[in-house]
Design a protein around this motif. Structure first.
Motif, PDB file in Angstrom:
ATOM      1  N   ASP A   1       0.814  -1.223   0.000  1.00  0.00           N
ATOM      2  CA  ASP A   1       0.000   0.000   0.000  1.00  0.00           C
ATOM      3  C   ASP A   1       0.843   1.267   0.000  1.00  0.00           C
ATOM      4  OD1 ASP A   1      -2.414  -1.413  -0.035  1.00  0.00           O
ATOM      5  OD2 ASP A   1      -2.411  -1.648   2.136  1.00  0.00           O
TER       6      ASP A   1
ATOM      7  N   LYS B   1      -0.246  -8.084  -3.020  1.00  0.00           N
ATOM      8  CA  LYS B   1      -1.577  -7.499  -3.163  1.00  0.00           C
ATOM      9  C   LYS B   1      -1.437  -6.006  -3.446  1.00  0.00           C
ATOM     10  CE  LYS B   1      -4.369  -6.427   0.353  1.00  0.00           C
ATOM     11  NZ  LYS B   1      -4.941  -5.106   0.111  1.00  0.00           N
TER      12      LYS B   1
ATOM     13  N   SER C   1     -11.501  -6.789   8.807  1.00  0.00           N
ATOM     14  CA  SER C   1     -10.659  -6.948   9.999  1.00  0.00           C
ATOM     15  C   SER C   1     -10.687  -5.778  10.964  1.00  0.00           C
ATOM     16  CB  SER C   1      -9.209  -7.173   9.558  1.00  0.00           C
ATOM     17  OG  SER C   1      -8.770  -6.062   8.797  1.00  0.00           O
TER      18      SER C   1
HETATM   19  O1  O7E Z   1      -2.905  -3.428   8.183  1.00  0.00           O
HETATM   20  P1  O7E Z   1      -1.879  -3.682   7.156  1.00  0.00           P
HETATM   21  O2  O7E Z   1      -1.004  -2.506   6.870  1.00  0.00           O
HETATM   22  O3  O7E Z   1      -1.101  -4.960   7.390  1.00  0.00           O
HETATM   23  O4  O7E Z   1      -2.645  -3.890   5.753  1.00  0.00           O
HETATM   24  C1  O7E Z   1      -3.689  -4.790   5.593  1.00  0.00           C
HETATM   25  C2  O7E Z   1      -4.124  -4.808   4.163  1.00  0.00           C
HETATM   26  O5  O7E Z   1      -5.246  -5.675   4.035  1.00  0.00           O
HETATM   27  C3  O7E Z   1      -4.573  -3.466   3.604  1.00  0.00           C
HETATM   28  O6  O7E Z   1      -4.253  -3.457   2.226  1.00  0.00           O
HETATM   29  C4  O7E Z   1      -6.073  -3.486   3.776  1.00  0.00           C
HETATM   30  O7  O7E Z   1      -6.714  -2.703   2.802  1.00  0.00           O
HETATM   31  C5  O7E Z   1      -6.376  -4.953   3.571  1.00  0.00           C
HETATM   32  N1  O7E Z   1      -7.576  -5.472   4.251  1.00  0.00           N
HETATM   33  C6  O7E Z   1      -7.724  -5.343   5.605  1.00  0.00           C
HETATM   34  O8  O7E Z   1      -6.860  -4.812   6.297  1.00  0.00           O
HETATM   35  N2  O7E Z   1      -8.854  -5.819   6.196  1.00  0.00           N
HETATM   36  C7  O7E Z   1      -9.850  -6.452   5.520  1.00  0.00           C
HETATM   37  O9  O7E Z   1     -10.819  -6.867   6.117  1.00  0.00           O
HETATM   38  C8  O7E Z   1      -9.685  -6.635   4.143  1.00  0.00           C
HETATM   39  C9  O7E Z   1      -8.522  -6.191   3.539  1.00  0.00           C
HETATM   40  C10 O7E Z   1      -8.274  -6.588   2.206  1.00  0.00           C
HETATM   41  O10 O7E Z   1      -7.216  -6.561   1.680  1.00  0.00           O
HETATM   42  O11 O7E Z   1      -9.281  -7.166   1.567  1.00  0.00           O
HETATM   43  C11 O7E Z   1      -8.959  -7.903   0.502  1.00  0.00           C
HETATM   44  C12 O7E Z   1      -7.915  -8.982   0.806  1.00  0.00           C
END
Ligand code: O7E
Length: 215
Positions: free
Chosen positions: A12, A34, A117
């Motif tokens: 990101d 991703k 999450s």
């Molecule tokens: O918290 P981080 O920095 O480890 O990033 C987590 C990544 O997962 C970030 O790109 C965010 O957009 C994604 N994500 C979540 O954090 N929670 C979710 O419920 C869903 C996603 C996500 O990526 O959904 C598709 C896989």
């Protein structure tokens, strides 16, 4: 996606130079990268092709529209070189079917979000997460997204989808989740962003998470 390290990098960052540097540093520890709105809005969809030379790319556009618009999005993303796409499921079965159909035509993967999450992820998703997980299985999706911040929910969702679908799980590190706990709960891969790309040594951070999981 081939399972080697059980780790997906959430890249990101918003600029190409940083993205390619970090991706190069961690490529031996991650099974996929991703990419979502932050990087693609910053650098354009062309970044997908560059990253795909290092690892398979999951395009995280959380697709959530009518079937025809979803089809157009999926086609763009797969033509750009992505190996997989992430969609929402709350838009209904016809929208998901549209994504799965395009993925089958291109021989690519589709992952469906069940419960998110972050704390707000329980407000609307909690009551429908199992229904969405069942729909993902019925529709022939590759897998689902479930929260590493709540390993018990990963366990619940694993019971619904059985062993045929994969679970990819964000929320490790910066959001408080533990990689080992969520893999033990039934996730196939953890998705980690800030704990890796904000680290002074992204490679060491990725290696540490791999060691924790003993995948
Ligand atoms: O918290 P981080 O920095 O480890 O990033 C987590 C990544 O997962 C970030 O790109 C965010 O957009 C994604 N994500 C979540 O954090 N929670 C979710 O419920 C869903 C996603 C996500 O990526 O959904 C598709 C896989």
């Amino acid at each position: 996606m081939e399972k080697k390290n059980c780790l997906i990098l959430a890249l990101d960052v918003t600029d190409r130079e940083n993205a390619l540097r970090i991706a190069n540093e961690v490529s031996e520890y991650v099974d996929s990268i991703k990419v979502g709105y932050p990087l693609v809005l910053g650098e354009g969809l062309g970044i997908v092709k560059e990253l795909a030379e290092l690892a398979p790319v999951i395009a995280d556009f959380k697709v959530a529209d009518i079937p025809n618009t979803d089809r157009l999005i999926c086609e763009h993303v797969f033509n750009a070189g992505a190996d997989a796409i992430i969609t929402h499921g709350f838009t209904g079965r016809d929208s998901l079917d549209s994504c799965v159909k395009v993925a089958e035509e291109y021989d690519r993967d589709v992952y469906v979000v069940t419960e998110m999450s972050h704390p707000g992820g329980v407000e609307f998703f909690r009551p429908v997460a199992e229904t969405i997980a069942q729909m993902a299985a019925d529709a022939g999706a590759t897998g689902v997204v479930a929260p590493a911040t709540r390993p018990e929910r990963v366990r619940d969702i694993r019971k619904i989808i059985g062993d045929d679908l994969h679970i990819i799980s964000p929320g490790v590190g910066a959001q408080g989740g533990s990689a080992a706990d969520v893999i033990n709960a039934g996730a196939d891969w953890v998705i980690v962003g800030r704990s890796i790309y904000n680290s002074n040594s992204p490679a060491d951070a990725a290696m540490k998470i791999c060691n924790e999981m003993k995948c």
